[in-house]
Design an enzyme around this catalytic site. Structure first.
Site, PDB file in Angstrom:
ATOM      1  N   GLY A  85       2.284   3.090 -13.228  1.00  0.00           N
ATOM      2  CA  GLY A  85       1.310   3.983 -12.590  1.00  0.00           C
ATOM      3  C   GLY A  85      -0.043   3.965 -13.282  1.00  0.00           C
ATOM      4  O   GLY A  85      -1.026   4.464 -12.726  1.00  0.00           O
ATOM      5  N   ALA A 113      -1.686   1.116 -14.177  1.00  0.00           N
ATOM      6  CA  ALA A 113      -2.534  -0.007 -13.757  1.00  0.00           C
ATOM      7  C   ALA A 113      -3.453   0.438 -12.633  1.00  0.00           C
ATOM      8  O   ALA A 113      -4.648   0.116 -12.618  1.00  0.00           O
ATOM      9  CB  ALA A 113      -1.689  -1.185 -13.306  1.00  0.00           C
ATOM     10  N   ASN A 127      -2.928  -8.805  -6.877  1.00  0.00           N
ATOM     11  CA  ASN A 127      -1.676  -8.129  -7.242  1.00  0.00           C
ATOM     12  C   ASN A 127      -1.684  -6.668  -6.824  1.00  0.00           C
ATOM     13  O   ASN A 127      -0.621  -6.041  -6.760  1.00  0.00           O
ATOM     14  CB  ASN A 127      -1.441  -8.213  -8.757  1.00  0.00           C
ATOM     15  CG  ASN A 127      -0.941  -9.575  -9.168  1.00  0.00           C
ATOM     16  OD1 ASN A 127      -0.323 -10.280  -8.379  1.00  0.00           O
ATOM     17  ND2 ASN A 127      -1.226  -9.955 -10.399  1.00  0.00           N
ATOM     18  N   HIS A 142       5.017  -9.401 -15.546  1.00  0.00           N
ATOM     19  CA  HIS A 142       4.420  -8.457 -14.611  1.00  0.00           C
ATOM     20  C   HIS A 142       2.926  -8.234 -14.812  1.00  0.00           C
ATOM     21  O   HIS A 142       2.157  -8.306 -13.866  1.00  0.00           O
ATOM     22  CB  HIS A 142       5.171  -7.133 -14.729  1.00  0.00           C
ATOM     23  CG  HIS A 142       4.743  -6.110 -13.736  1.00  0.00           C
ATOM     24  ND1 HIS A 142       4.590  -6.413 -12.396  1.00  0.00           N
ATOM     25  CD2 HIS A 142       4.423  -4.799 -13.876  1.00  0.00           C
ATOM     26  CE1 HIS A 142       4.198  -5.321 -11.761  1.00  0.00           C
ATOM     27  NE2 HIS A 142       4.076  -4.337 -12.631  1.00  0.00           N
ATOM     28  N   GLU A 147     -13.560 -14.175  -3.444  1.00  0.00           N
ATOM     29  CA  GLU A 147     -12.090 -14.191  -3.554  1.00  0.00           C
ATOM     30  C   GLU A 147     -11.617 -15.627  -3.389  1.00  0.00           C
ATOM     31  O   GLU A 147     -11.899 -16.265  -2.385  1.00  0.00           O
ATOM     32  CB  GLU A 147     -11.452 -13.292  -2.498  1.00  0.00           C
ATOM     33  CG  GLU A 147      -9.940 -13.391  -2.394  1.00  0.00           C
ATOM     34  CD  GLU A 147      -9.219 -13.174  -3.721  1.00  0.00           C
ATOM     35  OE1 GLU A 147      -9.394 -12.111  -4.345  1.00  0.00           O
ATOM     36  OE2 GLU A 147      -8.480 -14.087  -4.154  1.00  0.00           O
ATOM     37  N   GLU A 154       9.147   1.518 -10.113  1.00  0.00           N
ATOM     38  CA  GLU A 154       9.663   2.460 -11.098  1.00  0.00           C
ATOM     39  C   GLU A 154       9.951   3.823 -10.464  1.00  0.00           C
ATOM     40  O   GLU A 154      10.799   4.573 -10.941  1.00  0.00           O
ATOM     41  CB  GLU A 154       8.620   2.615 -12.199  1.00  0.00           C
ATOM     42  CG  GLU A 154       9.203   3.082 -13.487  1.00  0.00           C
ATOM     43  CD  GLU A 154       8.334   2.620 -14.639  1.00  0.00           C
ATOM     44  OE1 GLU A 154       8.358   1.422 -14.940  1.00  0.00           O
ATOM     45  OE2 GLU A 154       7.633   3.459 -15.195  1.00  0.00           O
ATOM     46  N   ALA A 186      -9.698  -3.319  -8.372  1.00  0.00           N
ATOM     47  CA  ALA A 186     -10.864  -3.172  -9.249  1.00  0.00           C
ATOM     48  C   ALA A 186     -12.118  -3.714  -8.577  1.00  0.00           C
ATOM     49  O   ALA A 186     -13.168  -3.047  -8.551  1.00  0.00           O
ATOM     50  CB  ALA A 186     -10.616  -3.873 -10.576  1.00  0.00           C
TER      51      ALA A 186
END
Ligand code: ADP
Length: 505
Positions: free
Chosen positions: A483, A485, A102, A440, A94, A314, A74
């Protein structure tokens, strides 16, 4: 455009990372000496800041048009988009010694609909269907406006990434989706390891400064408006002025205290999150008057290897893998939503499952080689050998696999209702990874509108404060689809950069 003087110097920005593992990330956070020895990893932006205009004094603040906090998907996307829309006096902060957050560990891919890659591959899809399935997946607790915005702009984000050299044209399926729309790198590898280096390269090309090991601690307000941020950098407290602050600080999975504040039942769970995911953005935004929504919606992921906290993507199940319990029996539709699969797993003996797959799955999911290298994949030359390796009854496992194969070959109906990603196992080598649920993703967070403006409890934007990515709340509702996120961080990351550039023009 009003521009404050830019007194920042450039951080040494290193090149893109070819292969960052969660383990090396953790080491980077906690054991920098050892981490440095892993020089071959080509760490992104891990050099210490070389800021020369370090006054070390509060009150002699540097000033920017926009400050972006966080170097995940992001934050990096926000910076690139803002820069490309004309905002050059910007900086990314940062707090860790490694960038990417993540996002580095995003494995499945990026859901997107009506994309050029889907069209090229003859996959029919619609933004409306994507939105509907996202809302359904979140049991209709997601924010409809944000979901619609995300889905409508997903193809644009895929194109935008492509224009930055990040091609996501290998498409697969994730749980809760009826259409193949999870976009991965061409070789099918984990998306984060392409996304982060690609975005870092784009940031570097634009000479946008990233200040590593620079921790934002508090938003600075003047009346109602956010006008800067306090940071800790090089052991000193500083204030950085800004006309806009974009919080892209990710989630809270690594902060047990905060996790259990909102979800006492998650005490003791392992997390897939990097150590910097400590929820700082929520604390800062709330103190500045932003509303936090759905904070108890913390997603647990059903396939986390517990010793290493490795998330088994996944896409592995989407590519054909099954889950069997300690007795060798399947117990649920593996392609159901994460909340349901996790709950079903917890009801099994020992509260875990084996994620079982064949050579085809292994070969088509590049991430598996990484799991294998980490020593978490059990292998057998055939079903019987695998059964022995994972100590389940061979006949039971064989019967389970025969029944699963029948769904695809004989058109049998699956007793657990699985209809997606059913691909018969081929004879030969078999594999298994022991998995159980782990913390998660923070689905709750800062309330925003489709302009990424942070909103107060009355729904009014807080002037100067924006947020994007996992730190925001309400998009996924009470269950995030795999998928989504990456779709979220890319659509809203790009959007917030453009919105802020337009607002400050
Ligand atoms: P997203 O997926 O929303 O982009 P990520 O977890 O990938 O989120 O990235 C968030 C980044 O923000 C991480 O690199 C994290 O270390 C960084 N971060 C979190 N809190 C702070 C803070 N207080 N100051 C600076 N950086 C922060």
């Amino acid at each position: 455009m009003q521009t404050f003087g830019n007194h920042t110097s450039r951080t040494n920005q290193s090149e893109a990372t070819p292969a960052l593992t969660r383990r090396s990330f953790v080491m980077g956070a906690g054991a920098l000496g050892a981490f440095a020895m892993l020089g071959g990893l080509g760490l992104t932006g891990c050099a210490p800041t070389t800021q020369t205009a370090d006054t070390g004094e509060e009150g002699e603040a540097e000033s920017f048009d926009a400050i972006i906090v966080g170097t995940g998907g992001a934050g990096l996307s926000a910076a690139i988009a803002a820069y490309d829309k004309g905002l050059s006096n910007i900086v990314i902060l940062e707090k860790m010694a490694v960038n990417g957050g993540n996002t580095n560990f995003s494995s499945s891919g990026m859901n997107a609909s009506e994309t050029k890659f889907q069209k090229e591959q003859g996959i029919e899809d619609s933004n409306d269907l994507f939105a509907q399935e996202t809302l359904d997946g979140g049991h209709n607790t997601g924010d409809e406006e944000l979901v619609k915005f995300m889905c409508d702009n997903s193809a644009g984000a895929i194109d935008w990434l492509d224009s930055l050299g990040i091609k996501l044209d290998n498409i697969t399926l994730t749980g809760g989706m009826s259409v193949i729309r999870c976009h991965r790198p061409t070789d099918g590898s984990a998306v984060g390891l392409t996304l982060v280096p690609g975005l870092v390269a784009a940031v570097n090309e634009r000479d946008i400064p990233i200040r590593m090991s620079c921790e934002a601690t508090e938003l600075v307000k003047d009346g109602d408006a956010v006008v800067g941020i306090k940071v800790k950098e090089g052991g000193k407290a500083k204030t950085l002025n800004a006309r806009a602050v974009i919080l892209a600080t990710g989630g809270l999975g690594a902060n047990q205290e905060m996790v259990t504040k909102y979800r006492p039942d998650l005490a003791g769970y392992v997390t897939t999150n990097q150590p910097g995911a400590t929820g700082d953005g929520y604390t800062m935004a709330e103190a500045a008057g932003a509303e936090l929504v759905q904070m108890d919606q913390i997603q647990i992921h059903p396939t986390v290897e517990q010793e290493t906290s490795t998330l088994v993507a996944e896409g592995v199940r989407g590519g054909g893998a099954i889950l069997v319990n300690a007795e060798g029996n399947r117990f649920f539709d593996e392609m159901s939503t994460r909340d349901k699969v996790s709950a079903a797993e917890q009801e099994q003996p020992g509260g875990f499952a084996w994620c079982v797959f064949d050579q085809q799955v292994y070969d088509n999911n590049k991430a598996i080689a990484k799991y294998d290298a980490a020593g978490i994949v059990q292998t057998g030359a055939d079903v019987a050998a695998l059964a022995e390796a994972i100590e389940v009854d061979a006949a039971t496992l064989q019967a389970t696999i025969d029944a699963y194969n029948a769904i695809t070959t004989d058109g049998a109906t699956d007793e657990f209702g699985r209809t997606e990603g059913c691909i018969a196992f081929t004879p030969g080598a078999m594999y298994a990874i022991k998995v159980a649920p782990g913390i998660h993703h923070a689905m709750g967070g800062i309330r925003i509108n489709a302009n990424n403006e942070a909103l107060d409890a009355s729904g009014n934007p807080i002037p100067g404060l924006y947020a994007a990515g996992e730190v925001t709340g309400g998009i996924h509702g009470n269950n995030r689809i795999g998928g989504n996120a990456v779709c979220d961080i890319e659509v809203f990351g790009k959007n917030v950069g453009e919105v802020v550039a337009a607002a400050l023009a």
